[in-house]
Design a protein around this motif. Structure first.
Motif, short mmCIF file in Angstrom:
data_model
loop_
_atom_site.label_atom_id
_atom_site.label_comp_id
_atom_site.label_asym_id
_atom_site.label_seq_id
_atom_site.Cartn_x
_atom_site.Cartn_y
_atom_site.Cartn_z
N ASP A 255 0.83 -1.21 0.00
CA ASP A 255 0.00 0.00 0.00
C ASP A 255 0.87 1.26 0.00
OD1 ASP A 255 -2.34 -1.45 -0.02
OD2 ASP A 255 -2.65 -1.34 2.15
N ARG A 256 1.96 1.23 0.76
CA ARG A 256 2.81 2.41 0.87
C ARG A 256 3.76 2.56 -0.31
NH1 ARG A 256 5.59 1.80 6.57
NH2 ARG A 256 6.57 3.79 5.97
N VAL A 257 4.17 1.46 -0.91
CA VAL A 257 5.11 1.48 -2.05
C VAL A 257 4.46 0.70 -3.19
CG1 VAL A 257 7.48 1.05 -2.81
CG2 VAL A 257 7.00 1.48 -0.38
N PRO A 258 3.53 1.34 -3.93
CA PRO A 258 2.71 0.64 -4.92
C PRO A 258 3.44 0.43 -6.24
CG PRO A 258 2.07 2.93 -4.84
CD PRO A 258 3.13 2.76 -3.79
N ALA A 259 4.45 -0.44 -6.22
CA ALA A 259 5.24 -0.73 -7.42
C ALA A 259 5.95 -2.05 -7.21
CB ALA A 259 6.26 0.38 -7.66
N GLU A 260 6.50 -2.60 -8.30
CA GLU A 260 7.46 -3.69 -8.12
C GLU A 260 8.69 -3.10 -7.46
OE1 GLU A 260 7.25 -6.77 -8.43
OE2 GLU A 260 5.71 -7.26 -9.90
N TRP A 261 9.25 -3.81 -6.50
CA TRP A 261 10.42 -3.30 -5.78
C TRP A 261 11.67 -3.84 -6.47
CZ3 TRP A 261 8.06 -5.80 -0.83
CH2 TRP A 261 6.85 -5.14 -0.51
N ASP A 262 12.30 -2.97 -7.24
CA ASP A 262 13.52 -3.35 -7.97
C ASP A 262 13.28 -4.61 -8.80
OD1 ASP A 262 16.18 -2.99 -8.73
OD2 ASP A 262 16.93 -4.32 -7.16
N GLY A 263 12.12 -4.64 -9.46
CA GLY A 263 11.79 -5.77 -10.32
C GLY A 263 11.37 -7.02 -9.58
N GLY A 264 11.22 -6.93 -8.26
CA GLY A 264 10.82 -8.11 -7.49
C GLY A 264 11.86 -9.21 -7.51
N ARG A 265 13.13 -8.83 -7.71
CA ARG A 265 14.18 -9.83 -7.91
C ARG A 265 14.73 -10.43 -6.62
NH1 ARG A 265 15.19 -6.32 -12.34
NH2 ARG A 265 16.14 -4.78 -10.96
N ALA A 266 14.50 -9.80 -5.49
CA ALA A 266 15.13 -10.25 -4.25
C ALA A 266 14.76 -11.70 -3.92
CB ALA A 266 14.72 -9.35 -3.09
N SER A 267 15.77 -12.50 -3.60
CA SER A 267 15.56 -13.90 -3.24
C SER A 267 15.44 -14.04 -1.73
CB SER A 267 16.72 -14.77 -3.75
OG SER A 267 16.73 -14.81 -5.16
N GLN A 268 14.43 -14.77 -1.31
CA GLN A 268 14.15 -14.93 0.11
C GLN A 268 14.12 -16.40 0.50
OE1 GLN A 268 13.76 -12.52 2.28
NE2 GLN A 268 13.67 -10.77 0.90
N THR A 269 14.59 -16.69 1.72
CA THR A 269 14.39 -18.02 2.30
C THR A 269 13.03 -18.01 3.00
OG1 THR A 269 16.72 -18.56 2.57
CG2 THR A 269 15.17 -19.63 4.07
N VAL A 270 12.14 -18.87 2.53
CA VAL A 270 10.76 -18.89 2.99
C VAL A 270 10.39 -20.33 3.32
CG1 VAL A 270 8.38 -18.18 2.46
CG2 VAL A 270 10.30 -16.99 1.38
N VAL A 271 9.48 -20.51 4.27
CA VAL A 271 8.98 -21.84 4.58
C VAL A 271 7.53 -21.72 5.04
CG1 VAL A 271 9.75 -21.86 7.00
CG2 VAL A 271 9.51 -24.03 5.75
N ASP A 272 6.73 -22.69 4.68
CA ASP A 272 5.37 -22.79 5.18
C ASP A 272 5.40 -23.29 6.62
OD1 ASP A 272 2.32 -23.21 4.81
OD2 ASP A 272 3.05 -25.18 5.43
N ALA A 273 4.58 -22.72 7.49
CA ALA A 273 4.60 -23.08 8.91
C ALA A 273 4.27 -24.55 9.12
CB ALA A 273 3.63 -22.20 9.68
N GLY A 274 3.37 -25.09 8.33
CA GLY A 274 3.05 -26.51 8.47
C GLY A 274 4.22 -27.39 8.12
N ASP A 275 4.95 -27.02 7.06
CA ASP A 275 6.14 -27.79 6.68
C ASP A 275 7.23 -27.65 7.73
OD1 ASP A 275 5.04 -28.76 4.29
OD2 ASP A 275 5.64 -26.97 3.19
N LEU A 276 7.38 -26.45 8.29
CA LEU A 276 8.35 -26.26 9.36
C LEU A 276 7.96 -27.08 10.58
CD1 LEU A 276 10.83 -24.89 10.53
CD2 LEU A 276 9.42 -22.88 11.07
N GLY A 277 6.66 -27.15 10.89
CA GLY A 277 6.20 -27.98 12.00
C GLY A 277 6.55 -29.45 11.78
N ARG A 278 6.37 -29.94 10.54
CA ARG A 278 6.74 -31.33 10.23
C ARG A 278 8.23 -31.55 10.43
NH1 ARG A 278 7.18 -32.96 5.75
NH2 ARG A 278 6.91 -31.13 4.42
N LEU A 279 9.02 -30.57 10.00
CA LEU A 279 10.47 -30.68 10.15
C LEU A 279 10.87 -30.75 11.62
CD1 LEU A 279 13.33 -30.56 8.91
CD2 LEU A 279 13.15 -28.06 9.00
#
Length: 331
Positions: free
Chosen positions: A186-210
């Protein structure tokens, strides 16, 4: 896990803890070579989230030594998922450092064979970080939360723990990451630098299984520190696009702004999410996380983006209740 031992869990009613507790509870009464674990959870208030008898609820507080004394008796595994992520520095110290010190000392005294401790990749501090192995760069926490969580890690490692450092965690119960992203789009209504940033992400259910696999699975994960995310990084643009596709965020804009312009817009638009928290999303924060899943003998699943459709209704409800925006915590 040898014997029909007890698994002690802290933070069992929290975001990640509730998913881990559910994964552990699903092992109860199942057939197979692994014995079903008995579950004991330290909570300040006993909830009504699981059928009676599934969990032994123990009222207490990590900051109260009497609450912890005897908690780990007969425990085969101790899963420490509780933390304080608010702005009170004194409480950060009391829970994240003092509470971890007391609990892990009790786990050692009781002879728990496995200890799992939840920390955060935010201990590395400001990025960008791209394809970083554990401790490849020096930890430089920039907040009381991440500083005290890093300090707590030392006590966990002393007790022979498997220390987990997740990045972004998504799923039902997430009141920080996606609500924070909602405010930012809402505050920055654009692609942020092309949306290129790579993130480490995990679903909470998968993390719970782990977490459940590390605590009670047949494979023994050696003590140490590990990144706990899906092995495949997620581009922030892809994450925002999928959240828009499932109706959690507004449609993606056509504009594409460089980071300098994004930050300038952020500074001139009032809100609760800080520039530092924006940078956590808009710059690379990708940590290598392949080995842990293999060591734990469990699959990481299809990836966090594929899980979003299943939790979209929860997010939409929470955002309506919260007024459409939230603040990103952690860091």
């Amino acid at each position: 896990m040898a014997g029909n031992g007890t698994v002690v869990v802290t933070g069992a009613t929290g975001f990640i803890g509730s998913h881990a507790l559910r994964a552990l509870a699903e092992l109860q009464g199942t057939d197979g070579d692994r014995p079903a674990p008995r579950l004991r959870a330290l909570v300040r208030t006993v909830p009504d989230v699981l059928p009676p008898g599934t969990v032994e609820w123990v009222r207490g507080d990590l900051t109260d030594p009497a609450s912890v004394r005897g908690l780990c008796e007969d425990a085969a595994a101790v899963v420490h998922l509780a933390s304080y992520i608010g702005g009170d520095e004194e409480r950060c110290e009391a829970v994240n450092v003092g509470g971890t010190r007391a609990l892990t000392a009790e786990a050692e005294r009781a002879g728990a064979a496995r200890v799992v401790h939840l920390s955060t990749a935010a201990v590395y501090g400001a990025g960008p970080h791209r394809g970083i192995a554990v401790d490849e760069i020096e930890a430089e926490p920039v907040s009381a939360v991440s500083r005290t969580r890093l300090a707590g890690e030392a006590y966990a490692r002393r007790a022979g723990a498997v220390v987990l450092r997740p990045g972004m965690v998504l799923g039902a119960g997430d009141r920080w990451v996606v609500p924070g992203l909602r405010e930012l789009v809402d505050r920055v209504p654009a692609e942020w630098d092309g949306g290129r940033a790579s993130q480490t992400v995990v679903d909470a259910g998968d993390l719970g299984r782990l977490i459940a696999a590390i605590a009670v699975g047949p494979s023994v994960v050696p003590p140490g520190t590990y990144h706990a995310g899906h092995p495949e990084p997620v581009r922030i643009g892809a994450l925002l696009a999928e959240l828009a596709a499932v109706g959690v965020l507004p449609p993606r804009p056509d504009a594409d702004w460089p980071l300098a312009d994004c930050l300038e817009r952020l500074r001139t638009t009032p809100g609760r999410v800080s520039e530092r928290q924006f940078a956590l999303a808009a710059e690379d924060h990708w940590y290598l996380a392949d080995d842990l899943w293999k060591l734990a003998g469990t699959s990481p699943g299809p990836g966090p983006l594929s899980r979003l459709a299943g939790v979209a209704a929860w997010y939409r409800g929470w955002l309506r209740e919260a007024g459409g925006a939230g603040s990103s915590a952690g860091g």
